[in-house]
Design a protein around this motif. Structure first.
Motif, PDB file in Angstrom:
ATOM      1  N   ILE A   1       1.147  -1.266  -0.116  1.00  0.00           N
ATOM      2  CA  ILE A   1       0.033   0.209   0.046  1.00  0.00           C
ATOM      3  C   ILE A   1       0.873   1.228   0.057  1.00  0.00           C
ATOM      4  CG2 ILE A   1      -1.797   1.279   1.297  1.00  0.00           C
ATOM      5  CD1 ILE A   1      -2.558  -1.688   2.557  1.00  0.00           C
ATOM      6  N   LYS A   2       0.792   2.076  -1.134  1.00  0.00           N
ATOM      7  CA  LYS A   2       1.717   3.312  -1.274  1.00  0.00           C
ATOM      8  C   LYS A   2       1.124   4.464  -1.423  1.00  0.00           C
ATOM      9  CE  LYS A   2       5.587   4.845  -3.992  1.00  0.00           C
ATOM     10  NZ  LYS A   2       6.525   4.834  -5.143  1.00  0.00           N
ATOM     11  N   CYS A   3       1.495   5.314  -0.396  1.00  0.00           N
ATOM     12  CA  CYS A   3       0.790   6.648  -0.586  1.00  0.00           C
ATOM     13  C   CYS A   3       1.240   7.416  -1.918  1.00  0.00           C
ATOM     14  CB  CYS A   3       1.131   7.710   0.718  1.00  0.00           C
ATOM     15  SG  CYS A   3       0.417   9.230   0.804  1.00  0.00           S
ATOM     16  N   ASN A   4       0.412   7.963  -2.689  1.00  0.00           N
ATOM     17  CA  ASN A   4       0.861   8.730  -3.877  1.00  0.00           C
ATOM     18  C   ASN A   4       1.376  10.135  -3.316  1.00  0.00           C
ATOM     19  OD1 ASN A   4      -1.694   9.972  -3.285  1.00  0.00           O
ATOM     20  ND2 ASN A   4      -2.622   9.181  -5.434  1.00  0.00           N
ATOM     21  N   TYR A   5       1.101  10.559  -2.191  1.00  0.00           N
ATOM     22  CA  TYR A   5       1.641  12.112  -1.729  1.00  0.00           C
ATOM     23  C   TYR A   5       3.173  12.225  -1.656  1.00  0.00           C
ATOM     24  CZ  TYR A   5       0.380  16.577   0.520  1.00  0.00           C
ATOM     25  OH  TYR A   5       0.525  17.998   0.675  1.00  0.00           O
ATOM     26  N   HIS A   6       3.505  11.350  -0.716  1.00  0.00           N
ATOM     27  CA  HIS A   6       5.026  11.541  -0.260  1.00  0.00           C
ATOM     28  C   HIS A   6       5.784  10.169  -0.101  1.00  0.00           C
ATOM     29  CE1 HIS A   6       3.195  14.935   1.713  1.00  0.00           C
ATOM     30  NE2 HIS A   6       4.289  15.767   1.078  1.00  0.00           N
ATOM     31  N   GLY A   7       4.857   9.141  -0.792  1.00  0.00           N
ATOM     32  CA  GLY A   7       5.842   7.806  -1.101  1.00  0.00           C
ATOM     33  C   GLY A   7       5.765   6.865  -0.042  1.00  0.00           C
ATOM     34  N   ARG A   8       5.069   7.120   1.005  1.00  0.00           N
ATOM     35  CA  ARG A   8       5.239   6.402   2.306  1.00  0.00           C
ATOM     36  C   ARG A   8       4.550   4.955   2.069  1.00  0.00           C
ATOM     37  NH1 ARG A   8       4.180   7.673   8.739  1.00  0.00           N
ATOM     38  NH2 ARG A   8       5.966   8.891   8.094  1.00  0.00           N
ATOM     39  N   ILE A   9       5.145   3.694   2.278  1.00  0.00           N
ATOM     40  CA  ILE A   9       4.610   2.397   1.881  1.00  0.00           C
ATOM     41  C   ILE A   9       4.532   1.436   3.373  1.00  0.00           C
ATOM     42  CG2 ILE A   9       5.430   0.132   0.736  1.00  0.00           C
ATOM     43  CD1 ILE A   9       7.128   1.899  -1.013  1.00  0.00           C
ATOM     44  N   PHE A  10       3.189   0.813   2.932  1.00  0.00           N
ATOM     45  CA  PHE A  10       2.982  -0.389   4.210  1.00  0.00           C
ATOM     46  C   PHE A  10       2.894  -1.478   3.621  1.00  0.00           C
ATOM     47  CE2 PHE A  10       1.071   4.007   4.729  1.00  0.00           C
ATOM     48  CZ  PHE A  10       1.165   4.200   5.906  1.00  0.00           C
ATOM     49  N   ASP A  11       3.001  -2.571   4.164  1.00  0.00           N
ATOM     50  CA  ASP A  11       2.414  -3.958   3.713  1.00  0.00           C
ATOM     51  C   ASP A  11       1.140  -4.173   3.905  1.00  0.00           C
ATOM     52  OD1 ASP A  11       2.165  -4.838   6.430  1.00  0.00           O
ATOM     53  OD2 ASP A  11       4.035  -5.594   6.505  1.00  0.00           O
ATOM     54  N   LEU A  12       0.649  -5.349   3.385  1.00  0.00           N
ATOM     55  CA  LEU A  12      -0.667  -5.757   3.350  1.00  0.00           C
ATOM     56  C   LEU A  12      -1.246  -5.930   4.785  1.00  0.00           C
ATOM     57  CD1 LEU A  12      -0.988  -7.937   0.279  1.00  0.00           C
ATOM     58  CD2 LEU A  12      -1.620  -5.430   0.423  1.00  0.00           C
ATOM     59  N   ASP A  13      -0.328  -6.139   5.607  1.00  0.00           N
ATOM     60  CA  ASP A  13      -0.885  -6.149   7.182  1.00  0.00           C
ATOM     61  C   ASP A  13      -0.706  -4.798   7.847  1.00  0.00           C
ATOM     62  OD1 ASP A  13      -1.437  -8.900   7.449  1.00  0.00           O
ATOM     63  OD2 ASP A  13       0.862  -9.232   7.486  1.00  0.00           O
ATOM     64  N   GLY A  14      -0.634  -3.514   7.009  1.00  0.00           N
ATOM     65  CA  GLY A  14      -0.833  -2.192   7.565  1.00  0.00           C
ATOM     66  C   GLY A  14       0.429  -1.903   8.390  1.00  0.00           C
ATOM     67  N   VAL A  15       1.637  -2.593   8.176  1.00  0.00           N
ATOM     68  CA  VAL A  15       2.859  -2.279   8.844  1.00  0.00           C
ATOM     69  C   VAL A  15       3.552  -1.188   8.152  1.00  0.00           C
ATOM     70  CG1 VAL A  15       4.910  -3.191   9.742  1.00  0.00           C
ATOM     71  CG2 VAL A  15       2.761  -4.390  10.126  1.00  0.00           C
ATOM     72  N   PHE A  16       4.033  -0.250   8.808  1.00  0.00           N
ATOM     73  CA  PHE A  16       4.979   0.636   7.952  1.00  0.00           C
ATOM     74  C   PHE A  16       6.081  -0.014   7.418  1.00  0.00           C
ATOM     75  CE2 PHE A  16       8.699   3.122   7.983  1.00  0.00           C
ATOM     76  CZ  PHE A  16       8.343   4.326   7.311  1.00  0.00           C
ATOM     77  N   LYS A  17       6.712   0.246   6.034  1.00  0.00           N
ATOM     78  CA  LYS A  17       7.754  -0.560   5.578  1.00  0.00           C
ATOM     79  C   LYS A  17       8.882   0.407   5.160  1.00  0.00           C
ATOM     80  CE  LYS A  17       7.913  -4.269   5.502  1.00  0.00           C
ATOM     81  NZ  LYS A  17       8.640  -5.072   6.520  1.00  0.00           N
ATOM     82  N   PHE A  18       8.531   1.729   4.593  1.00  0.00           N
ATOM     83  CA  PHE A  18       9.369   2.689   4.011  1.00  0.00           C
ATOM     84  C   PHE A  18       9.016   3.978   3.780  1.00  0.00           C
ATOM     85  CE2 PHE A  18      11.370   4.655   0.126  1.00  0.00           C
ATOM     86  CZ  PHE A  18      12.549   4.902   0.594  1.00  0.00           C
ATOM     87  N   MET A  19       9.800   5.216   4.189  1.00  0.00           N
ATOM     88  CA  MET A  19       9.372   6.385   3.749  1.00  0.00           C
ATOM     89  C   MET A  19      10.772   7.204   3.358  1.00  0.00           C
ATOM     90  SD  MET A  19       6.859   8.955   4.153  1.00  0.00           S
ATOM     91  CE  MET A  19       6.821  10.361   4.021  1.00  0.00           C
ATOM     92  N   PRO A  20      10.562   7.822   2.006  1.00  0.00           N
ATOM     93  CA  PRO A  20      11.872   8.433   1.718  1.00  0.00           C
ATOM     94  C   PRO A  20      12.032   9.999   2.362  1.00  0.00           C
ATOM     95  CG  PRO A  20      10.026   8.594   0.103  1.00  0.00           C
ATOM     96  CD  PRO A  20       9.419   7.579   1.108  1.00  0.00           C
ATOM     97  N   GLY A  21      13.156  10.475   2.659  1.00  0.00           N
ATOM     98  CA  GLY A  21      13.209  11.766   3.285  1.00  0.00           C
ATOM     99  C   GLY A  21      13.223  11.464   4.513  1.00  0.00           C
ATOM    100  N   PHE A  22      13.107  10.426   5.523  1.00  0.00           N
ATOM    101  CA  PHE A  22      13.075  10.422   6.850  1.00  0.00           C
ATOM    102  C   PHE A  22      14.404   9.853   7.488  1.00  0.00           C
ATOM    103  CE2 PHE A  22       9.030  11.868   6.659  1.00  0.00           C
ATOM    104  CZ  PHE A  22       8.251  11.742   7.722  1.00  0.00           C
ATOM    105  N   GLU A  23      15.500   9.857   6.741  1.00  0.00           N
ATOM    106  CA  GLU A  23      16.708   9.279   7.087  1.00  0.00           C
ATOM    107  C   GLU A  23      17.176  10.185   8.363  1.00  0.00           C
ATOM    108  OE1 GLU A  23      16.003  10.121   4.246  1.00  0.00           O
ATOM    109  OE2 GLU A  23      16.094   8.255   2.996  1.00  0.00           O
ATOM    110  N   GLY A  24      17.744   9.259   9.432  1.00  0.00           N
ATOM    111  CA  GLY A  24      18.074  10.174  10.568  1.00  0.00           C
ATOM    112  C   GLY A  24      17.108  10.552  11.505  1.00  0.00           C
ATOM    113  N   VAL A  25      15.868  10.622  11.227  1.00  0.00           N
ATOM    114  CA  VAL A  25      14.938  10.699  12.240  1.00  0.00           C
ATOM    115  C   VAL A  25      14.750  10.010  13.390  1.00  0.00           C
ATOM    116  CG1 VAL A  25      12.174  11.085  12.413  1.00  0.00           C
ATOM    117  CG2 VAL A  25      13.409  11.740  10.243  1.00  0.00           C
ATOM    118  N   LYS A  26      14.708  10.700  14.429  1.00  0.00           N
ATOM    119  CA  LYS A  26      14.802   9.943  15.869  1.00  0.00           C
ATOM    120  C   LYS A  26      13.484   9.247  16.078  1.00  0.00           C
ATOM    121  CE  LYS A  26      18.563  12.688  18.029  1.00  0.00           C
ATOM    122  NZ  LYS A  26      18.993  13.499  18.993  1.00  0.00           N
TER     123      LYS A  26
END
Length: 326
Positions: free
Chosen positions: A87-112
């Motif tokens: 499941i991929k957001c077409n706004y900023h590219g956030r990706i979730f798997d089919l179990d609703g779990v966050f998998k990837f988000m560009p631009g968030f490297e180094g965020v605590k």
């Protein structure tokens, strides 16, 4: 006992309370497993005309229901059914798997402290019964006893041979308060006066109304053979109607739009090899039109300054009385 006062149907405060206290806690029929076909993702709105909550059904190892809102900036994630593996957001590219779990988000490297559980999609309640999928935002209204009652009553019914028929299904919008439509459904008292064709088919002397937790069963017998059941009419609080016939199943979902307008979704599920009858004087389409005509008259009558409330018929209106108690 007296019926609901006319102001219940006319004042906005009672409509708003009904949506908040009842429908927000309700279970709604969404789709059947066969109709999902090969789609892994099925987006929908929970009661679109009132609550309007964007949700999605996700099919992976299990079928689950999630919020269809991105946990980043609230974009709607999916607008159409698809067979995608993520499941991929077409706004900023956030990706979730089919179990609703966050998998990837560009631009968030180094965020605590990222990601956290709050970055996963929020899961909502889902219930699957005989391949019918129900969803609820919080599941506070209990329907297990209702669907168990159907299963016990119809132990030999060929649920596995039911197939959705889009041609015989329909959707109506009527200028009537949703509760008036349900009240009409919950009694056979009006049949001789409103449904001449149906009255020729069923024996009202043997008509039964059976109450159970958050539901009502009306059992009608065939007038020409009183050992034969003509139909089982099951109502599940607050707005689901499952009607079982020899040819198959019809489902009515009664969705409030506002205090003066209601949407009726009609789903037809014939048994394989059968068709929904549509040419008789007791066809579902004909009976539906007759019902819509009479409840529209009730909607107008409730606005009269000379009417406040009536009395229940003990013999014929037990289902309505129980509905009003809920």
């Amino acid at each position: 006992a007296q019926t609901m006062p006319s102001y219940f149907y006319q004042q906005q405060i009672f409509f708003d309370l009904t949506i908040k206290k009842i429908f927000n806690n309700s279970w709604q029929f969404i789709i059947d497993k066969k109709s999902l076909q090969n789609n892994k993702i099925f987006p929908f709105y929970f009661l679109k005309d009132s609550i309007n909550e964007p949700l999605l059904i996700s099919k992976n190892k299990e079928i689950k229901c999630f919020s269809n809102v991105c946990t980043h900036r609230a974009n709607i994630l999916c607008n159409h059914p698809s067979n995608k593996k993520t499941i991929k957001c077409n706004y900023h590219g956030r990706i979730f798997d089919l179990d609703g779990v966050f998998k990837f988000m560009p631009g968030f490297e180094g965020v605590k402290n990222f990601p956290t559980q709050n970055d996963n999609l929020k899961e909502t309640k889902i219930k699957i019964w005989n391949d019918f999928i129900f969803c609820s935002i919080n599941g506070k209204i209990k329907i297990d006893s209702a669907i168990n009652k159907i299963s016990n009553e119809l132990q030999n019914y060929p649920f596995d041979r039911l197939t959705f028929d889009s041609d015989s299904s329909n959707e109506y919008v009527i200028d009537v308060h949703w509760a008036i439509y349900c009240e009409n459904y919950l009694e056979g008292f009006h049949v001789p006066y409103v449904h001449k064709g149906l009255n020729d088919d069923i024996d009202l002397n043997l008509y039964e109304t059976i109450l159970f937790n958050n539901g009502v069963l009306q059992r009608a017998k065939d007038k020409n053979n009183n050992k034969k059941i003509y139909a089982h009419y099951f109502w599940i609080f607050p707005n689901l109607m499952f009607n079982f016939y020899e040819w198959g199943l019809s489902i009515n979902v009664i969705e409030p739009i506002n205090k003066n307008k209601t949407k009726i979704k009609f789903f037809s599920y014939p048994i394989n090899g059968c068709k929904q009858p549509n040419k008789s004087n007791a066809s579902l389409e004909r009976v539906e039109r007759e019902d819509q005509k009479i409840v529209s008259q009730v909607q107008k009558g409730l606005k009269s300054q000379f009417y406040s409330r009536g009395r229940y018929s003990v013999a014929h209106e037990r289902g309505i009385h129980y509905f009003h108690q809920l």
